[in-house]
Scaffold this active site. Structure first.
Site, PDB file in Angstrom:
ATOM      1  N   SER A 108       0.832  -1.193   0.000  1.00 10.96           N
ATOM      2  CA  SER A 108       0.000   0.000   0.000  1.00 10.96           C
ATOM      3  C   SER A 108       0.876   1.255   0.000  1.00 10.96           C
ATOM      4  O   SER A 108       1.659   1.459  -0.924  1.00 10.96           O
ATOM      5  CB  SER A 108      -0.957  -0.044   1.197  1.00 10.96           C
ATOM      6  N   ASP A 163      -9.593  -4.372  -4.819  1.00 11.49           N
ATOM      7  CA  ASP A 163      -9.075  -3.377  -3.873  1.00 11.49           C
ATOM      8  C   ASP A 163      -9.919  -2.100  -3.930  1.00 11.49           C
ATOM      9  O   ASP A 163     -10.056  -1.483  -4.986  1.00 11.49           O
ATOM     10  CB  ASP A 163      -7.609  -3.054  -4.221  1.00 11.49           C
ATOM     11  N   HIS A 195      -7.979  -5.082  -0.387  1.00 13.28           N
ATOM     12  CA  HIS A 195      -6.767  -4.365   0.031  1.00 13.28           C
ATOM     13  C   HIS A 195      -6.047  -5.195   1.087  1.00 13.28           C
ATOM     14  O   HIS A 195      -6.266  -5.038   2.291  1.00 13.28           O
ATOM     15  CB  HIS A 195      -7.129  -2.982   0.575  1.00 13.28           C
TER      16      HIS A 195
END
Length: 213
Positions: A108, A163, A195
């Site tokens: 991320s 995601d 995610h």
């Protein structure tokens, strides 16, 4: 003769910490990877704009979530974070680890920082692994900072199709951008993954790391 020293630096996501990710290292059981030392640094605590200014572990400021390919970026803040990661790499090099024996990986926000840090580093790394990341700067400015040596650093990019935090489209836009800058990138879309990181992605990373030895 002793085996060459090898290091993996793992950069966590927004609001997370290095120690919380240390268990990831236990997944990498291939004999070829047994000599790797894993580093799990933690981001500094700072105010994050997209979370109403709340102070939390963050590598750099984020203006909005979810992140899409066109999301605004804080280039100066990203470059400051890149400097911190370069200092981590330089510390390993000073301790006797060759840059081409250092893998940089991140998830991320940490994935976005992995991309920038590896591409702006003045030496070729063993590889850069981006999980659910994005290009965290103005693309023209980013491309201008890619070093000649970094163009030889292999990149693997993995992103969950479902995601909803860093949109799949934001990740999908990365590899074509890198290709235009003459950077080779292997991209894998993971069906059904939101995610996060799953075993399929970690298996892909282990396979890829073995190939790059």
């Amino acid at each position: 003769m002793a085996a060459p020293r090898r290091v993996v630096i793992w950069l966590h996501g927004l609001g997370d910490s290095g120690p919380a990710n240390e268990s990831l290292a236990s997944f990498f059981t291939a004999p070829e990877l047994k000599n790797y030392k894993w580093r799990f640094p933690s981001a500094p605590f700072q105010s994050v704009s997209c979370n109403g200014g709340v102070v939390m572990p963050s590598w750099f400021d984020l203006l909005e979530i979810p992140i899409v390919a066109e999301s605004p970026n804080m280039d100066a803040d990203v470059l400051k974070a890149v400097g911190s990661v370069h200092a981590m790499i330089d510390k390993e090099v000073a301790a006797g680890v060759s840059a081409n024996n250092i893998f940089l990986c991140g998830f991320s926000q940490g994935g976005a920082l992995t991309l920038a840090s590896s591409m702006f580093y003045p030496k070729t790394l063993a590889g850069a692994a981006v999980f659910s990341g994005w290009v965290p700067m103005d693309k023209e400015a980013f491309a201008a900072k890619i070093t000649p040596a970094a163009k030889q650093t292999p990149v693997i990019w993995l992103h969950g199709i479902d995601d909803q935090v860093v949109k799949f489209s934001a990740g999908q836009a990365g590899p074509p951008f890198l290709a235009r800058a003459d950077v080779k990138c292997e991209f894998q879309a993971i069906p059904g993954l939101g995610h996060g990181i799953d075993a399929k992605e970690l298996s892909a990373l282990q396979r890829w790391m073995k190939e790059k030895l």
